[in-house]
Enzyme design. Structure first.
Site, mmCIF file in Angstrom:
data_model
loop_
_atom_site.group_PDB
_atom_site.id
_atom_site.type_symbol
_atom_site.label_atom_id
_atom_site.label_comp_id
_atom_site.label_asym_id
_atom_site.label_seq_id
_atom_site.Cartn_x
_atom_site.Cartn_y
_atom_site.Cartn_z
ATOM 1 N N ILE A 52 -9.033 4.019 -0.985
ATOM 2 C CA ILE A 52 -9.866 5.202 -1.173
ATOM 3 C C ILE A 52 -11.196 5.057 -0.445
ATOM 4 O O ILE A 52 -11.662 5.978 0.230
ATOM 5 C CB ILE A 52 -10.108 5.455 -2.673
ATOM 6 C CG1 ILE A 52 -8.801 5.866 -3.361
ATOM 7 C CG2 ILE A 52 -11.171 6.529 -2.883
ATOM 8 C CD1 ILE A 52 -8.213 7.161 -2.836
ATOM 9 N N CYS A 53 -11.838 3.901 -0.560
ATOM 10 C CA CYS A 53 -13.175 3.719 0.020
ATOM 11 C C CYS A 53 -13.187 4.054 1.501
ATOM 12 O O CYS A 53 -14.002 4.846 1.964
ATOM 13 C CB CYS A 53 -13.643 2.284 -0.199
ATOM 14 S SG CYS A 53 -15.226 1.932 0.595
ATOM 15 N N GLU A 112 0.837 -1.198 0.000
ATOM 16 C CA GLU A 112 0.000 0.000 0.000
ATOM 17 C C GLU A 112 0.871 1.247 0.000
ATOM 18 O O GLU A 112 1.788 1.376 0.804
ATOM 19 C CB GLU A 112 -0.924 0.011 1.215
ATOM 20 C CG GLU A 112 -1.755 1.264 1.367
ATOM 21 C CD GLU A 112 -2.601 1.594 0.136
ATOM 22 O OE1 GLU A 112 -2.491 2.738 -0.350
ATOM 23 O OE2 GLU A 112 -3.333 0.713 -0.352
ATOM 24 N N ALA A 142 -17.538 15.492 -10.758
ATOM 25 C CA ALA A 142 -17.902 14.106 -10.447
ATOM 26 C C ALA A 142 -18.348 13.412 -11.725
ATOM 27 O O ALA A 142 -19.493 12.976 -11.858
ATOM 28 C CB ALA A 142 -19.010 14.076 -9.403
ATOM 29 N N ALA A 168 -23.916 8.776 -8.385
ATOM 30 C CA ALA A 168 -24.035 8.684 -6.926
ATOM 31 C C ALA A 168 -23.148 9.697 -6.219
ATOM 32 O O ALA A 168 -23.586 10.366 -5.271
ATOM 33 C CB ALA A 168 -23.691 7.265 -6.475
ATOM 34 N N HIS A 222 -44.197 -5.756 11.650
ATOM 35 C CA HIS A 222 -44.967 -4.501 11.663
ATOM 36 C C HIS A 222 -44.765 -3.798 12.994
ATOM 37 O O HIS A 222 -44.777 -4.437 14.044
ATOM 38 C CB HIS A 222 -46.452 -4.799 11.463
ATOM 39 C CG HIS A 222 -47.329 -3.590 11.597
ATOM 40 N ND1 HIS A 222 -47.469 -2.659 10.579
ATOM 41 C CD2 HIS A 222 -48.084 -3.136 12.627
ATOM 42 C CE1 HIS A 222 -48.286 -1.706 10.980
ATOM 43 N NE2 HIS A 222 -48.666 -1.967 12.235
#
Length: 464
Positions: A41-42, A34, A268, A182, A443
């Site tokens: 990045i995530c 690394e 983006a 997104a 419910h």
């Protein structure tokens, strides 16, 4: 003498580090390389810290609308520095967690910039030091980076990528977001909720263009109602980056060109695979439009070299990369995994409202020749949604009319990024409408809308 391993993973994002852990579980001596921070990045600059920011804007939205819940909140404000600090602490905590996982699973971590230098050979450079590694198998998991506009590269001051947008030193007053996928919609949602005047420009005819058309249309109305300006079918012709503002020339779908100033711009418009300077050219690893070509097991055309995640192309999702990594490693270890497929990967957008989907849109299902039964149930028909004060949105399900196969599911509204997994599991288990109809949903929950949408496809909806 070079350190020798069964597997060397180049890149420690959600694909790389998950692959390394699975390899260790299967008895492979594993190293991971690394160049920045474990988690990629995530974890450090994407999925996780953006969700921390969006959580802040969500709470701020509720605080500024406290009266809707019978509450009083006076003099509501925020400290931008502390907002960013919290986001970075969340990322830091998870980075530390990945370090712990590497230690627990006895994965060797090598810090530095890695490059393939021959068959089974990888050199890691950190400053003046070089470390030579040898591996029977080498997995490329180098991810991708934000795509720049060719005529206006991000400078981190006025023109931002997602990375700059996560650590702002000042709050934009008037923000232009270029791209409505997104990432673009999430940042537009965050900054708008924090008080910025936001405009989104999208070249295609609708925002969130990969989503079902009804979802896109709903989001268009919802964001417009909030006060976000949407320009679809439009293009940025020019950006003049000044000291105090950015002047944008925008060509509308009718061909007219307007000029407007913005305090900041977020670009983006997609991502670019990180395939440069990692040595794949010399080895003859085959690529297509910048992405590494692989089969269903992550194998490239070069024996012993594999690739997973964003570097192999769309969909550019962390969970896709993780699953690819597991499949690839299990194949290397002699297991018999199913080859990786993209048919059941959920997609999520964590804006306000949220968007989530899996499988075919209604249009794609019709194009594929299916005769359809389509169900749709609105949030306004659900007691839990009304009690939460989140009565806007819907759940849509698409079935094959002949077989009952669940072809796709599409949602927009509160917490749908959590709900979507129910349909993902159903598709993985090859459930039909019969099993879903017979399933009991608790419910009161938002998940009841999933049941009602299925019932609605067969004209059996109870509450709508």
């Amino acid at each position: 003498m070079a350190d020798q391993f069964d597997l060397i993973v180049l890149g420690s994002g959600p694909g790389g580090y998950v692959a390394a852990i699975r390899a260790s579980q299967l008895g492979l001596k594993t190293a991971i390389v690394e160049r920045e921070r474990l988690g990629g990045i995530c974890l450090n600059w994407g999925c996780i810290p953006t969700k921390a920011l969006l959580r802040t804007s969500e709470i701020y939205h509720y605080m500024t609308n406290a009266s809707a819940y019978g509450l009083k909140a006076d003099n509501v404000g925020f400290d931008l520095g502390k907002i960013v600090e919290r986001s970075r602490k969340v990322a830091g905590q998870l980075n530390a967690g990945v370090k712990g996982l590497m230690k627990k699973h006895k994965v060797t971590v090598v810090e530095g910039v890695g490059a393939l230098t021959g068959k089974g050979q990888l050199t890691v450079t950190q400053g003046d030091r070089k470390t030579e590694l040898v591996g029977k198998h080498i997995m490329i998991a180098t991810g991708a980076r934000a795509r720049d506009l060719p005529f206006a590269k991000a400078d981190g001051k006025r023109i931002w990528t997602y990375r700059h947008a996560m650590v702002p030193t000042e709050m934009p007053t008037k923000l232009l977001v270029i791209g409505s996928g997104a990432i673009g919609v999430e940042f537009a949602s965050f900054y708008h909720d924090m008080g910025a005047d936001v405009t989104i420009v999208e070249m295609l005819p609708r925002i969130l263009p990969v989503e079902d058309e009804e979802v896109s249309a709903f989001m268009d109305k919802a964001l417009t109602k909030q006060g976000i300006k949407l320009l679809t079918g439009a293009a940025i012709e020019k950006l003049d980056n000044g000291a105090q503002a950015v002047t944008a020339s925008i060509k509308a779908k009718d061909g007219s060109v307007s000029t407007e100033e913005y305090s900041h711009v977020i670009v983006a418009i997609g991502i670019v695979p990180n395939t440069e300077e990692i040595g794949i050219e010399a080895l003859g690893v085959e690529t297509e439009r910048g992405r590494i070509k692989v089969d269903g097991y992550g194998r490239t055309n070069v024996e012993g070299v594999y690739a997973i995640g964003d570097v192999t192309g769309a969909p550019w999702l962390a969970h896709k990369a993780s699953h690819e990594g597991v499949v690839c490693v299990e194949k290397i270890a002699g297991e018999n995994p199913h080859p990786f497929e993209t048919w059941n990967i959920p997609g999520c957008t964590y804006s306000r409202p949220q968007v989530a989907s899996v499988g075919l849109t209604e249009a794609k299902a019709r194009e594929a020749g299916h005769e359809l039964k389509v169900g749709k149930f609105p949030f306004i028909g659900n007691g839990k949604a009304i009690a939460l004060g989140e009565a806007e949105g819907f759940v849509k399900t698409v079935f094959d009319a002949k077989t009952g196969e669940l072809l796709g599911a599409h949602m927009v509204g509160a917490e749908v990024t959590e709900l979507i997994q129910g349909y993902v599991v159903a598709r993985q288990l090859e459930s039909t409408e019969a099993e879903l109809m017979e399933t009991i949903f608790a419910h009161p929950t938002l998940s009841e809308m999933m049941h009602e949408s299925v019932l609605g496809a067969y004209r059996r909806a109870i509450h709508f």
